[in-house]
Design a protein around this motif. Structure first.
Motif, mmCIF file in Angstrom:
data_model
loop_
_atom_site.group_PDB
_atom_site.id
_atom_site.type_symbol
_atom_site.label_atom_id
_atom_site.label_comp_id
_atom_site.label_asym_id
_atom_site.label_seq_id
_atom_site.Cartn_x
_atom_site.Cartn_y
_atom_site.Cartn_z
ATOM 1 N N UNK A 1 25.864 11.472 -25.581
ATOM 2 C CA UNK A 1 27.142 11.638 -24.881
ATOM 3 C C UNK A 1 27.808 12.941 -25.254
ATOM 4 N N UNK A 2 28.524 13.506 -24.299
ATOM 5 C CA UNK A 2 29.281 14.730 -24.552
ATOM 6 C C UNK A 2 30.711 14.372 -24.923
ATOM 7 N N UNK A 3 31.120 14.791 -26.089
ATOM 8 C CA UNK A 3 32.482 14.527 -26.536
ATOM 9 C C UNK A 3 33.479 15.500 -25.915
ATOM 10 N N UNK A 4 32.999 16.596 -25.387
ATOM 11 C CA UNK A 4 33.836 17.599 -24.743
ATOM 12 C C UNK A 4 32.987 18.342 -23.725
ATOM 13 N N UNK A 5 33.611 19.028 -22.775
ATOM 14 C CA UNK A 5 32.825 19.838 -21.840
ATOM 15 C C UNK A 5 32.112 20.978 -22.566
ATOM 16 N N UNK A 6 31.034 21.433 -21.977
ATOM 17 C CA UNK A 6 30.385 22.626 -22.493
ATOM 18 C C UNK A 6 31.291 23.824 -22.219
ATOM 19 N N UNK A 7 31.513 24.621 -23.235
ATOM 20 C CA UNK A 7 32.451 25.737 -23.114
ATOM 21 C C UNK A 7 31.681 27.053 -23.003
ATOM 22 N N UNK A 8 31.869 27.715 -21.877
ATOM 23 C CA UNK A 8 31.205 28.990 -21.608
ATOM 24 C C UNK A 8 32.264 30.054 -21.430
ATOM 25 N N UNK A 9 32.177 31.107 -22.216
ATOM 26 C CA UNK A 9 33.149 32.198 -22.110
ATOM 27 C C UNK A 9 32.654 33.249 -21.132
ATOM 28 N N UNK A 10 33.476 33.536 -20.121
ATOM 29 C CA UNK A 10 33.213 34.704 -19.286
ATOM 30 C C UNK A 10 33.974 35.867 -19.907
ATOM 31 N N UNK A 11 33.216 36.820 -20.438
ATOM 32 C CA UNK A 11 33.821 37.916 -21.192
ATOM 33 C C UNK A 11 34.642 38.814 -20.270
ATOM 34 N N UNK A 12 34.196 39.000 -19.052
ATOM 35 C CA UNK A 12 34.774 39.995 -18.149
ATOM 36 C C UNK A 12 35.870 39.392 -17.283
ATOM 37 N N UNK A 13 36.977 40.122 -17.141
ATOM 38 C CA UNK A 13 38.053 39.671 -16.282
ATOM 39 C C UNK A 13 37.661 39.604 -14.816
ATOM 40 N N UNK A 14 36.685 40.419 -14.413
ATOM 41 C CA UNK A 14 36.195 40.338 -13.044
ATOM 42 C C UNK A 14 35.577 38.987 -12.738
ATOM 43 N N UNK A 15 34.900 38.411 -13.717
ATOM 44 C CA UNK A 15 34.352 37.066 -13.545
ATOM 45 C C UNK A 15 35.472 36.023 -13.458
ATOM 46 N N UNK A 16 36.520 36.207 -14.254
ATOM 47 C CA UNK A 16 37.645 35.278 -14.203
ATOM 48 C C UNK A 16 38.211 35.202 -12.795
ATOM 49 N N UNK A 17 38.383 36.353 -12.168
ATOM 50 C CA UNK A 17 38.941 36.360 -10.815
ATOM 51 C C UNK A 17 37.975 35.743 -9.809
ATOM 52 N N UNK A 18 36.687 35.982 -9.976
ATOM 53 C CA UNK A 18 35.717 35.345 -9.075
ATOM 54 C C UNK A 18 35.747 33.830 -9.226
ATOM 55 N N UNK A 19 35.831 33.359 -10.460
ATOM 56 C CA UNK A 19 35.834 31.923 -10.729
ATOM 57 C C UNK A 19 37.011 31.247 -10.030
ATOM 58 N N UNK A 20 38.176 31.873 -10.056
ATOM 59 C CA UNK A 20 39.349 31.245 -9.447
ATOM 60 C C UNK A 20 39.468 31.565 -7.964
ATOM 61 N N UNK A 21 39.059 32.737 -7.581
ATOM 62 C CA UNK A 21 39.148 33.077 -6.160
ATOM 63 C C UNK A 21 38.288 32.146 -5.311
ATOM 64 N N UNK A 22 37.097 31.820 -5.813
ATOM 65 C CA UNK A 22 36.167 30.993 -5.046
ATOM 66 C C UNK A 22 36.167 29.529 -5.485
ATOM 67 N N UNK A 23 37.046 29.168 -6.391
ATOM 68 C CA UNK A 23 37.167 27.767 -6.789
ATOM 69 C C UNK A 23 36.003 27.238 -7.596
ATOM 70 N N UNK A 24 35.298 28.112 -8.307
ATOM 71 C CA UNK A 24 34.138 27.673 -9.083
ATOM 72 C C UNK A 24 34.562 26.722 -10.196
ATOM 73 N N UNK A 25 35.748 26.935 -10.757
ATOM 74 C CA UNK A 25 36.231 26.041 -11.814
ATOM 75 C C UNK A 25 36.439 24.630 -11.291
ATOM 76 N N UNK A 26 36.799 24.498 -10.012
ATOM 77 C CA UNK A 26 36.964 23.171 -9.429
ATOM 78 C C UNK A 26 35.612 22.522 -9.148
ATOM 79 N N UNK A 27 34.638 23.311 -8.762
ATOM 80 C CA UNK A 27 33.319 22.770 -8.445
ATOM 81 C C UNK A 27 32.641 22.181 -9.675
ATOM 82 N N UNK A 28 32.873 22.759 -10.836
ATOM 83 C CA UNK A 28 32.123 22.373 -12.028
ATOM 84 C C UNK A 28 32.876 21.419 -12.939
#
Length: 387
Positions: free
Chosen positions: A33-60
């Protein structure tokens, strides 16, 4: 794939989301069992904007949690260096040239945009070569270029200094605030506050420095890293590559962005960087403090183009406002919306911190995109983290 719409295809996104769930289930079974979500750091701010612009955080959600890293060079600029910029720009003989996203970053004395409104000659440029052209066109003025960014922009700045040296342009100088990515990642990995499972490596920086330099992340720290592109399919595939490594119990450096990033980087760009710059003993980062060998300065042979040798620069350390928690967000300790002033006292129109100003800032991405529901397009997240 050849065309950008192929990198934004909802069907491909749904397929990748399902594929990400398979190794997550394997990890959960192996760990009981997973006690917490897997934590992946996106180092680049460009990735942060892609993740939220396209709703990737909601998909996963909730199977994977993204942790925002300090990969926005404007965001990590400390207030003292902003104050130095304002002081330099206010000199009557100076034309101060800067990229646009640095204009509104607040210091303790205001921003460059405010200094411009008060009469300072602050001009926005798209390239350091634009600043060099200003120096040619204004031989009786001192033109200072505000050099900032990781190796991505460092290389173009270095080539501009070499060009200025070749032409012997004496009224051009560089206020150097360039920083390097590798010491920063090491500082993050050594932080006791974080529990990271893997990394999405920065695409644009890696285009210059290559992928070999990240081997210490896998070999010394036991964390997988995938250098990722910036389109939604790029990000999803990179997440799948990281999660698959975790499920298989291996740690490697993988390159999802192979259409742009070579293994050994750009030899010409690296050569220019080595000619012009040398490491500083340490450099102050907003939220991260002083990090050894994390910044660069101009070498002695190009001292004539060093603003800090031409003009007095105070280089004071100034603390951020207590209400602003940019430092905690930059370190991945809290999410932007957990900051007490997020979206109230601090907005893109009235920013208190740099993360709300920059086009790559995590707070700006959350404010602009996090309230958009993409489930109608991609479908809601279906995976469940086993408690």
């Amino acid at each position: 794939m050849k065309y950008v719409d192929e990198f934004r295809d909802p069907d491909k996104a749904r397929t990748l989301t399902q594929e990400i769930h398979r190794p997550v289930e394997r990890i959960a079974r192996a760990r009981g069992g997973l006690q917490r979500p897997l934590q992946i750091m996106e180092v680049c701010g460009g990735h942060t904007h892609s993740i939220f612009r396209y709703g990737i955080h909601q998909m996963l959600q909730p199977e994977v949690e993204f942790v925002h890293g300090p990969g926005c060079p404007v965001c990590v600029l400390p207030m003292g260096r902003v104050d130095d910029c304002v002081a330099l720009a206010e000199r009557p003989e100076v034309i101060f040239a800067t990229f646009g996203d640095a204009m509104r970053v607040p210091g303790s004395r205001g921003s460059l945009l405010k200094a411009k409104a008060d009469g300072a000659d602050v001009r926005m440029v798209y390239s350091p070569l634009d600043a060099l052209a200003m120096a040619r066109a204004n031989p009786h003025r001192e033109v200072i270029f505000f050099g900032l960014g990781f190796e991505t922009t460092m290389s173009s700045t270095a080539m501009t200094v070499l060009q200025a040296n070749a032409e012997r342009i004496g009224n051009f100088s560089l206020f150097c605030n360039h920083i390097t990515i590798i010491p920063t990642i090491k500082a993050i990995l050594d932080s006791p506050d974080l529990r990271l499972d893997g990394f999405l490596g920065p695409g644009h920086v890696s285009m210059v420095i290559g992928t070999r330099v990240y081997r210490f992340i896998a070999e010394d720290y036991g964390r997988p890293i995938t250098v990722a592109g910036f389109e939604p399919i790029d990000v999803l595939q990179s997440v799948w590559m990281v999660v698959r490594q975790i499920a298989e119990g291996c740690c490697e450096v993988e390159n999802q962005y192979g259409r742009v990033v070579p293994q050994d980087g750009n030899a010409q760009a690296l050569s220019a960087i080595r000619k012009v710059f040398e490491p500083r003993e340490f450099f102050e980062w907003r939220g991260l403090g002083s990090i050894d060998q994390s910044g660069v300065r101009i070498r002695e042979e190009f001292a004539a183009f060093d603003t800090e040798r031409k003009f007095p620069v105070a280089n004071l350390q100034i603390a951020d406002p207590k209400s602003c928690q940019c430092g905690e967000v930059l370190k991945g300790v809290i999410k932007p919306q957990q900051c007490g002033v997020f979206g109230t006292a601090c907005t893109p129109e009235t920013p208190l911190g740099s993360l709300m100003v920059s086009s790559e800032g995590a707070c700006a991405a959350h404010y602009r995109y996090a309230r958009i529901d993409t489930s109608a397009l991609y479908g809601p997240a279906t995976a469940k983290v086993v408690a």
